[in-house]
Design a protein around this motif. Structure first.
Motif, PDB file in Angstrom:
ATOM      1  N   LEU A  12      42.207  42.319  23.872  1.00 33.63           N
ATOM      2  CA  LEU A  12      41.354  42.106  25.028  1.00 33.63           C
ATOM      3  C   LEU A  12      42.334  41.566  26.208  1.00 33.63           C
ATOM      4  CD1 LEU A  12      37.994  40.682  23.930  1.00 33.63           C
ATOM      5  CD2 LEU A  12      38.486  43.058  24.584  1.00 33.63           C
ATOM      6  N   THR A  13      43.133  40.801  25.859  1.00 32.55           N
ATOM      7  CA  THR A  13      44.184  40.367  26.786  1.00 32.55           C
ATOM      8  C   THR A  13      45.071  41.387  27.158  1.00 32.55           C
ATOM      9  OG1 THR A  13      44.284  38.142  25.975  1.00 32.55           O
ATOM     10  CG2 THR A  13      45.999  38.437  27.295  1.00 32.55           C
ATOM     11  N   SER A  14      45.650  42.192  26.260  1.00 34.68           N
ATOM     12  CA  SER A  14      46.391  43.356  26.625  1.00 34.68           C
ATOM     13  C   SER A  14      45.762  44.228  27.459  1.00 34.68           C
ATOM     14  CB  SER A  14      46.743  44.022  25.295  1.00 34.68           C
ATOM     15  OG  SER A  14      47.560  43.189  24.423  1.00 34.68           O
ATOM     16  N   MET A  15      44.217  44.417  27.143  1.00 31.35           N
ATOM     17  CA  MET A  15      43.770  45.452  28.103  1.00 31.35           C
ATOM     18  C   MET A  15      43.409  45.148  29.354  1.00 31.35           C
ATOM     19  SD  MET A  15      40.691  46.521  25.491  1.00 31.35           S
ATOM     20  CE  MET A  15      39.361  47.076  26.930  1.00 31.35           C
ATOM     21  N   ASP A  16      43.258  43.747  29.682  1.00 32.85           N
ATOM     22  CA  ASP A  16      43.066  43.094  30.856  1.00 32.85           C
ATOM     23  C   ASP A  16      44.446  43.235  31.684  1.00 32.85           C
ATOM     24  OD1 ASP A  16      40.539  42.378  30.213  1.00 32.85           O
ATOM     25  OD2 ASP A  16      41.003  40.337  29.790  1.00 32.85           O
ATOM     26  N   GLY A  74      28.607  46.530  42.318  1.00 32.82           N
ATOM     27  CA  GLY A  74      27.164  46.527  42.783  1.00 32.82           C
ATOM     28  C   GLY A  74      26.129  47.186  41.920  1.00 32.82           C
ATOM     29  N   LEU A  75      26.250  48.258  41.184  1.00 29.35           N
ATOM     30  CA  LEU A  75      25.292  48.869  39.997  1.00 29.35           C
ATOM     31  C   LEU A  75      25.249  47.878  38.907  1.00 29.35           C
ATOM     32  CD1 LEU A  75      26.581  52.442  40.064  1.00 29.35           C
ATOM     33  CD2 LEU A  75      24.172  51.718  41.171  1.00 29.35           C
ATOM     34  N   ILE A  76      26.203  47.267  38.404  1.00 23.36           N
ATOM     35  CA  ILE A  76      26.105  46.395  37.089  1.00 23.36           C
ATOM     36  C   ILE A  76      25.446  45.087  37.636  1.00 23.36           C
ATOM     37  CG2 ILE A  76      27.513  45.216  35.335  1.00 23.36           C
ATOM     38  CD1 ILE A  76      29.228  47.905  35.224  1.00 23.36           C
ATOM     39  N   GLY A  77      26.002  44.560  38.640  1.00 22.00           N
ATOM     40  CA  GLY A  77      25.358  43.304  39.328  1.00 22.00           C
ATOM     41  C   GLY A  77      23.742  43.531  39.527  1.00 22.00           C
ATOM     42  N   LEU A  79      30.180  39.932  34.857  1.00 22.15           N
ATOM     43  CA  LEU A  79      30.059  41.112  35.733  1.00 22.15           C
ATOM     44  C   LEU A  79      31.531  41.238  35.876  1.00 22.15           C
ATOM     45  CD1 LEU A  79      28.665  43.141  37.530  1.00 22.15           C
ATOM     46  CD2 LEU A  79      28.864  41.326  39.489  1.00 22.15           C
ATOM     47  N   CYS A  80      32.520  40.393  36.361  1.00 25.62           N
ATOM     48  CA  CYS A  80      33.761  40.959  36.651  1.00 25.62           C
ATOM     49  C   CYS A  80      34.547  41.431  35.393  1.00 25.62           C
ATOM     50  CB  CYS A  80      34.550  39.863  37.278  1.00 25.62           C
ATOM     51  SG  CYS A  80      33.792  39.556  38.879  1.00 25.62           S
ATOM     52  N   ARG A  81      34.000  40.616  34.229  1.00 23.47           N
ATOM     53  CA  ARG A  81      34.984  41.116  32.967  1.00 23.47           C
ATOM     54  C   ARG A  81      34.142  42.485  32.586  1.00 23.47           C
ATOM     55  NH1 ARG A  81      33.090  37.494  28.408  1.00 23.47           N
ATOM     56  NH2 ARG A  81      33.083  36.028  30.214  1.00 23.47           N
ATOM     57  N   ARG A  99      37.059  45.831  32.172  1.00 27.63           N
ATOM     58  CA  ARG A  99      37.240  46.373  30.900  1.00 27.63           C
ATOM     59  C   ARG A  99      36.678  47.776  30.923  1.00 27.63           C
ATOM     60  NH1 ARG A  99      36.432  41.364  27.467  1.00 27.63           N
ATOM     61  NH2 ARG A  99      38.316  40.394  27.794  1.00 27.63           N
ATOM     62  N   LEU A 100      35.602  48.085  31.877  1.00 28.00           N
ATOM     63  CA  LEU A 100      35.191  49.452  31.961  1.00 28.00           C
ATOM     64  C   LEU A 100      36.238  50.399  32.857  1.00 28.00           C
ATOM     65  CD1 LEU A 100      31.429  49.175  32.556  1.00 28.00           C
ATOM     66  CD2 LEU A 100      32.518  50.275  30.819  1.00 28.00           C
ATOM     67  N   THR A 101      36.770  49.394  33.534  1.00 22.28           N
ATOM     68  CA  THR A 101      37.967  50.077  34.449  1.00 22.28           C
ATOM     69  C   THR A 101      39.313  50.396  33.401  1.00 22.28           C
ATOM     70  OG1 THR A 101      37.405  48.904  36.427  1.00 22.28           O
ATOM     71  CG2 THR A 101      39.608  49.481  36.398  1.00 22.28           C
ATOM     72  N   PHE A 102      39.375  49.655  32.576  1.00 13.75           N
ATOM     73  CA  PHE A 102      40.345  49.906  31.624  1.00 13.75           C
ATOM     74  C   PHE A 102      40.121  51.330  30.762  1.00 13.75           C
ATOM     75  CE2 PHE A 102      42.086  50.033  27.438  1.00 13.75           C
ATOM     76  CZ  PHE A 102      43.270  49.882  27.503  1.00 13.75           C
ATOM     77  N   MET A 103      39.062  51.530  30.496  1.00 11.81           N
ATOM     78  CA  MET A 103      38.653  52.684  29.690  1.00 11.81           C
ATOM     79  C   MET A 103      38.616  53.982  30.530  1.00 11.81           C
ATOM     80  SD  MET A 103      38.419  51.533  26.711  1.00 11.81           S
ATOM     81  CE  MET A 103      37.803  52.572  25.689  1.00 11.81           C
ATOM     82  N   ALA A 104      38.182  53.871  31.961  1.00 12.47           N
ATOM     83  CA  ALA A 104      38.064  54.686  32.966  1.00 12.47           C
ATOM     84  C   ALA A 104      39.397  55.232  33.428  1.00 12.47           C
ATOM     85  CB  ALA A 104      37.208  54.419  34.127  1.00 12.47           C
ATOM     86  N   MET A 105      40.390  54.245  33.785  1.00 14.57           N
ATOM     87  CA  MET A 105      41.841  54.418  34.053  1.00 14.57           C
ATOM     88  C   MET A 105      42.533  55.231  32.872  1.00 14.57           C
ATOM     89  SD  MET A 105      41.939  53.807  37.318  1.00 14.57           S
ATOM     90  CE  MET A 105      40.215  54.137  37.566  1.00 14.57           C
ATOM     91  N   THR A 106      42.482  54.727  31.836  1.00 15.17           N
ATOM     92  CA  THR A 106      42.869  55.208  30.487  1.00 15.17           C
ATOM     93  C   THR A 106      42.818  56.721  30.522  1.00 15.17           C
ATOM     94  OG1 THR A 106      42.925  53.009  29.200  1.00 15.17           O
ATOM     95  CG2 THR A 106      43.431  55.329  28.211  1.00 15.17           C
ATOM     96  N   LEU A 107      41.382  57.030  30.736  1.00  9.06           N
ATOM     97  CA  LEU A 107      41.113  58.237  30.443  1.00  9.06           C
ATOM     98  C   LEU A 107      41.647  59.335  31.750  1.00  9.06           C
ATOM     99  CD1 LEU A 107      39.292  60.726  29.195  1.00  9.06           C
ATOM    100  CD2 LEU A 107      37.196  59.848  30.809  1.00  9.06           C
ATOM    101  N   ALA A 108      41.441  58.607  32.810  1.00 10.17           N
ATOM    102  CA  ALA A 108      42.032  59.240  34.282  1.00 10.17           C
ATOM    103  C   ALA A 108      43.589  59.316  34.041  1.00 10.17           C
ATOM    104  CB  ALA A 108      41.613  58.380  35.233  1.00 10.17           C
ATOM    105  N   TYR A 109      44.277  58.486  33.356  1.00 10.15           N
ATOM    106  CA  TYR A 109      45.886  58.573  33.463  1.00 10.15           C
ATOM    107  C   TYR A 109      45.887  59.878  32.426  1.00 10.15           C
ATOM    108  CZ  TYR A 109      50.583  57.362  32.340  1.00 10.15           C
ATOM    109  OH  TYR A 109      51.899  57.439  32.089  1.00 10.15           O
TER     110      TYR A 109
END
Length: 129
Positions: free
Chosen positions: A39-43, A79-82, A97-99, A103-113
């Motif tokens: 999780l730290t590596s992902m962050d 906004g949506l998750i909040g 919320l931020c966490r 973490r969702l950003t990590f998954m989305a950015m890995t896929l996008a990359y």
């Protein structure tokens, strides 16, 4: 170019390096649990992935909007998750919320990359023919 600047650029171009380095340091030097190391590596890697995906987007689509698009999507996700958290629990827990968004950003950015890298390779192959 300074060493720090060169390191940040390298980690942004190849974002799996900081993931592996942070995981190894957390797991074997700091003796963290495997899940916490992951999780730290992902962050930490998420930060590099954001800039890398923005740069890939800008190069592939000859645009300067990549970073702003990612920022817009992050704000929409917050906004949506909040809003969902507020409807379900009656209050918003900012830390959770931020966490969750990070973490969702990590998954989305890995896929996008991955997707943008493959598209970029094929684009270069077809342009060179």
């Amino acid at each position: 170019m300074s060493l720090i600047q060169g390191t940040i650029i390298t980690f942004s171009i190849l974002p799996f390096f900081p993931f592996l380095i942070v995981f190894a340091v957390c797991r074997y030097i700091l003796k963290m649990e495997k899940k916490k190391s992951l999780l730290t590596s992902m962050d930490i890697t998420t930060f590099f992935l954001i800039f890398s995906v923005a740069a890939l987007f800008n190069v592939l689509f000859t645009s300067r909007f990549g970073f702003y698009l990612i920022l817009l999507l992050l704000l929409l996700a917050l906004g949506l998750i909040g809003g969902a958290q507020n409807r379900i629990k009656g209050k918003v827990d900012g830390k959770r919320l931020c966490r969750a968004v990070w973490r969702l950003t990590f998954m989305a950015m890995t896929l996008a990359y991955t997707l943008l890298t493959v598209v970029g390779i094929f684009k270069n192959i077809f342009n060179s023919m």
